[in-house]
Design a protein around this motif. Structure first.
Motif, PDB file in Angstrom:
ATOM      1  N   ASN A 193       0.910  -1.328  -0.049  1.00  0.00           N
ATOM      2  CA  ASN A 193      -0.099   0.000  -0.076  1.00  0.00           C
ATOM      3  C   ASN A 193       0.840   1.296  -0.075  1.00  0.00           C
ATOM      4  OD1 ASN A 193      -2.443  -1.022   0.028  1.00  0.00           O
ATOM      5  ND2 ASN A 193      -2.827  -1.108   2.189  1.00  0.00           N
ATOM      6  N   ALA A 233     -10.372   4.012  -0.089  1.00  0.00           N
ATOM      7  CA  ALA A 233     -10.562   5.614   0.265  1.00  0.00           C
ATOM      8  C   ALA A 233     -10.299   6.101  -1.154  1.00  0.00           C
ATOM      9  CB  ALA A 233      -9.575   6.103   1.160  1.00  0.00           C
ATOM     10  N   HIS A 234      -9.563   5.820  -2.069  1.00  0.00           N
ATOM     11  CA  HIS A 234      -9.240   6.658  -3.130  1.00  0.00           C
ATOM     12  C   HIS A 234     -10.051   6.406  -4.437  1.00  0.00           C
ATOM     13  CE1 HIS A 234      -6.057   7.057  -0.511  1.00  0.00           C
ATOM     14  NE2 HIS A 234      -5.714   8.477  -0.789  1.00  0.00           N
ATOM     15  N   ILE A 265      -4.486   9.995   3.608  1.00  0.00           N
ATOM     16  CA  ILE A 265      -5.839   9.692   3.692  1.00  0.00           C
ATOM     17  C   ILE A 265      -6.659  10.965   4.155  1.00  0.00           C
ATOM     18  CG2 ILE A 265      -7.626   7.981   4.407  1.00  0.00           C
ATOM     19  CD1 ILE A 265      -4.809   6.316   4.756  1.00  0.00           C
ATOM     20  N   SER A 274       1.313   8.701   5.068  1.00  0.00           N
ATOM     21  CA  SER A 274       0.760   7.816   6.143  1.00  0.00           C
ATOM     22  C   SER A 274       1.575   7.119   6.689  1.00  0.00           C
ATOM     23  CB  SER A 274      -0.320   7.036   5.360  1.00  0.00           C
ATOM     24  OG  SER A 274      -1.126   7.592   4.591  1.00  0.00           O
ATOM     25  N   LYS A 329       2.431   1.740  -3.470  1.00  0.00           N
ATOM     26  CA  LYS A 329       1.213   2.098  -4.375  1.00  0.00           C
ATOM     27  C   LYS A 329       0.728   3.215  -4.128  1.00  0.00           C
ATOM     28  CE  LYS A 329      -2.875   0.087  -3.797  1.00  0.00           C
ATOM     29  NZ  LYS A 329      -3.755  -1.395  -3.474  1.00  0.00           N
ATOM     30  N   PHE A 330       0.497   4.009  -3.008  1.00  0.00           N
ATOM     31  CA  PHE A 330       0.235   5.354  -2.835  1.00  0.00           C
ATOM     32  C   PHE A 330       1.168   6.631  -2.558  1.00  0.00           C
ATOM     33  CE2 PHE A 330      -3.306   2.729  -1.663  1.00  0.00           C
ATOM     34  CZ  PHE A 330      -4.553   3.177  -2.658  1.00  0.00           C
ATOM     35  N   ASP A 347       4.930   6.234   4.836  1.00  0.00           N
ATOM     36  CA  ASP A 347       5.119   6.827   3.382  1.00  0.00           C
ATOM     37  C   ASP A 347       4.879   8.193   3.409  1.00  0.00           C
ATOM     38  OD1 ASP A 347       2.297   7.453   2.244  1.00  0.00           O
ATOM     39  OD2 ASP A 347       2.052   5.377   3.012  1.00  0.00           O
ATOM     40  N   TYR A 365     -13.462  -1.568   1.112  1.00  0.00           N
ATOM     41  CA  TYR A 365     -13.356  -0.191   1.146  1.00  0.00           C
ATOM     42  C   TYR A 365     -12.228   0.360   0.581  1.00  0.00           C
ATOM     43  CZ  TYR A 365     -14.012   4.710   2.540  1.00  0.00           C
ATOM     44  OH  TYR A 365     -14.054   6.149   2.223  1.00  0.00           O
ATOM     45  N   LEU A 388     -11.766   3.016   6.894  1.00  0.00           N
ATOM     46  CA  LEU A 388     -10.504   2.468   6.156  1.00  0.00           C
ATOM     47  C   LEU A 388     -10.568   0.876   6.363  1.00  0.00           C
ATOM     48  CD1 LEU A 388      -8.707   4.089   4.428  1.00  0.00           C
ATOM     49  CD2 LEU A 388      -6.754   3.557   6.110  1.00  0.00           C
ATOM     50  N   GLY A 399      -6.881  -5.600   2.005  1.00  0.00           N
ATOM     51  CA  GLY A 399      -5.524  -5.832   2.606  1.00  0.00           C
ATOM     52  C   GLY A 399      -5.708  -5.475   4.412  1.00  0.00           C
ATOM     53  N   LEU A 400      -6.133  -4.310   4.412  1.00  0.00           N
ATOM     54  CA  LEU A 400      -6.337  -3.991   5.807  1.00  0.00           C
ATOM     55  C   LEU A 400      -7.218  -4.487   6.573  1.00  0.00           C
ATOM     56  CD1 LEU A 400      -6.204   0.067   5.282  1.00  0.00           C
ATOM     57  CD2 LEU A 400      -4.334  -1.559   6.067  1.00  0.00           C
ATOM     58  N   PHE A 436      -8.576  -4.354  -4.075  1.00  0.00           N
ATOM     59  CA  PHE A 436      -9.936  -4.763  -3.772  1.00  0.00           C
ATOM     60  C   PHE A 436     -10.437  -4.271  -2.417  1.00  0.00           C
ATOM     61  CE2 PHE A 436      -9.902  -7.937  -7.022  1.00  0.00           C
ATOM     62  CZ  PHE A 436     -11.063  -8.447  -7.336  1.00  0.00           C
ATOM     63  N   GLY A 437      -9.675  -3.708  -1.739  1.00  0.00           N
ATOM     64  CA  GLY A 437      -9.914  -3.141  -0.254  1.00  0.00           C
ATOM     65  C   GLY A 437     -10.002  -4.313   0.678  1.00  0.00           C
TER      66      GLY A 437
END
Ligand code: ADP
Length: 450
Positions: free
Chosen positions: A346, A394-395, A379, A433, A349-350, A374, A392, A387, A408-409, A405-406
């Protein structure tokens, strides 16, 4: 209104509702009292003088004095009657409005008195529990809990202290507490309970608790269908993915192959593999999940190993280990690695091109904390609360979103909490974050190395 309606059929106790009567009329109690005092004072001051002027003396005047007294009593009584009737009508109209509102709500509503007794309920509550009359619901809250087998979403019993209505009676507002009830016909109803105290003045004594039960059975069923569908799809993707990866590796070993292109294929196959893995994990965790395979090891060494392995594949970003204090844990090595990879993935990625992601391990008194920091998108505050919800993102819709896919968290939190740890984060939009997760230190190992 709430006591008044006890035991009555909804709406029947209100008689002649006059919706306009509930509207403010401008006649306040103070105005009535002032008006009454004014008329009384004028009467006392001038009525005798008027009488004297009309009938100068004699027995007739004595008789008229008595009549005057009676007139005063009658006028006052008539005024009182009018005022009481008017007040009564206003109260009834308000009661009718509240009752109509209660009955029109699609969610079940229960009103609980401070004695932990349900004193009112709406039609939706009766329907939700498969009953035929409201009276079947009224009575001690404990009876309702045992009669309808109320329990937590995972099937465990609620401690009495944890009942949403009782918490509301203690002044707390409870939001969307998940629970399961068994209807009279034996079917389970999944609900989310929101409960709030009713106080005449903020901070004053709690007069009632109002609990709203939202039926989420259908939503859960759809969630399950989605999970099942995705798990099936993931299962079907597993084999072709493994084949793609194997052939990619084979081609890389052959001379003359475009290694950079094949590495990209392998990287993307790995990424897809992780998504497939996540989808399969969700399905497994839903069914109670596999047991953890615990072993004792140094978390810092594991984190260093993962960072070293992933750093060359970080794309345009830089991944580095900032600090790693030795941290003995007893954990499922594979699953902890899954959490770590997911957070690093993540963060990369972000992050913008060239952005740096740093990983650190800190050892506290009783737990080790891994942090992944990072300097990327961050967010937005209004999205942070959701989150950890499954699916879910967020972006979503943001052109800088890199997909996912939302899951991981959600998985990370589940895995970490099964180890007795927690996951949290700090973030600000545009300023990056930091995600942290903690694991309890292994006691015996920690002592030995201290
Ligand atoms: P996904 O597989 O979609 O990344 P996650 O559950 O891991 O799913 O993350 C959910 C969402 O949280 C992401 O879609 C993203 O919007 C947000 N998110 C997670 N980590 C970060 C991060 N390091 N920086 C910014 N947003 C993040």
């Amino acid at each position: 209104m709430l006591e008044q309606d006890q035991g009555g059929t909804p709406g029947s106790s209100t008689g002649e509702p006059e919706p306009t009567a509930a509207a403010p009329s401008g006649v306040t109690p103070l105005r009535i009292v002032v008006g009454y005092a004014l008329v009384g004072a004028l009467w006392i001051l001038f009525s005798d003088r008027v009488l004297e002027a009309l009938v100068p003396s004699g027995p007739l005047r004595d008789d008229l004095q008595t009549v005057k007294g009676w007139l005063y009593v009658l006028a006052t009584a008539a005024l009182l009657y009018v005022l009481i009737r008017r007040q009564e009508r206003t109260t009834r109209a308000v009661a009718a409005q509240v009752q109509a509102t209660l009955e029109s709500i699609g969610d079940a509503v229960l009103v609980v008195a401070p004695t932990a007794v349900i004193v009112d309920a709406n039609r939706s509550a009766v329907r939700m529990l498969g009953l035929s009359a409201k009276e079947e619901l009224l009575g001690p809250l404990d009876h309702l809990v045992s009669r309808f087998g109320m329990r937590r979403a995972d099937g465990s019993p609620f401690p009495r202290d944890g009942f949403a209505s009782l918490r509301a009676l203690r002044g707390e507002t409870v939001h969307r507490l998940p629970a399961v009830l068994r209807r009279r016909d034996g079917a389970d109803v999944h609900v989310e309970i929101t409960a709030a105290p009713v106080q005449e003045v903020p901070g004053g004594p709690v007069r009632f608790a109002v609990a709203v039960l939202r039926d989420v059975t259908e939503v859960r069923r759809l969630d399950e269908m989605r999970d099942e569908f995705l798990a099936t799809a993931a299962h079907e993707l597993k084999t072709p993915l493994a084949v793609i990866k194997a052939y990619g590796q084979l081609l890389q070993r052959r001379s003359g192959a475009d290694t950079a292109a094949l590495q990209a294929v392998e990287r993307q196959a790995d990424r897809l593999g992780r998504i497939v893995q996540q989808l399969l994990e969700v399905a497994r965790l839903r069914q109670g999940g596999p047991d953890l395979r615990l072993s004792s090891y140094d978390l810092a060494a594991q984190v260093a190993g993962v960072v070293e392995r992933l750093a060359p594949h970080a794309g345009g970003q830089r991944l580095r280990l900032a600090a790693a204090a030795a941290a003995p844990v007893r954990a499922d090595r594979g699953r902890v690695e899954q959490v770590l990879v997911s957070l690093i993935d993540n963060a990369l990625k972000f992050s913008p091109q060239g952005g740096e992601v740093t990983v650190a391990v800190a050892r506290g008194e009783a737990e080790a904390v891994v942090s992944v920091r990072d300097m990327g998108l961050g967010i937005p505050p209004e999205k942070q609360a959701r989150l950890f919800e499954r699916y879910y993102r967020a972006h979503e819709g943001d052109p800088r979103d890199r997909g996912g896919f939302g899951l991981g968290l959600d998985l990370a939190r589940e895995i970490v909490s099964r180890h007795g740890g927690r996951v949290w984060f700090e973030s600000a939009a545009g300023a990056g974050s930091t995600f942290h997760f903690s694991l309890p230190l292994a006691v015996e190992v920690a002592r030995a190395s201290a």
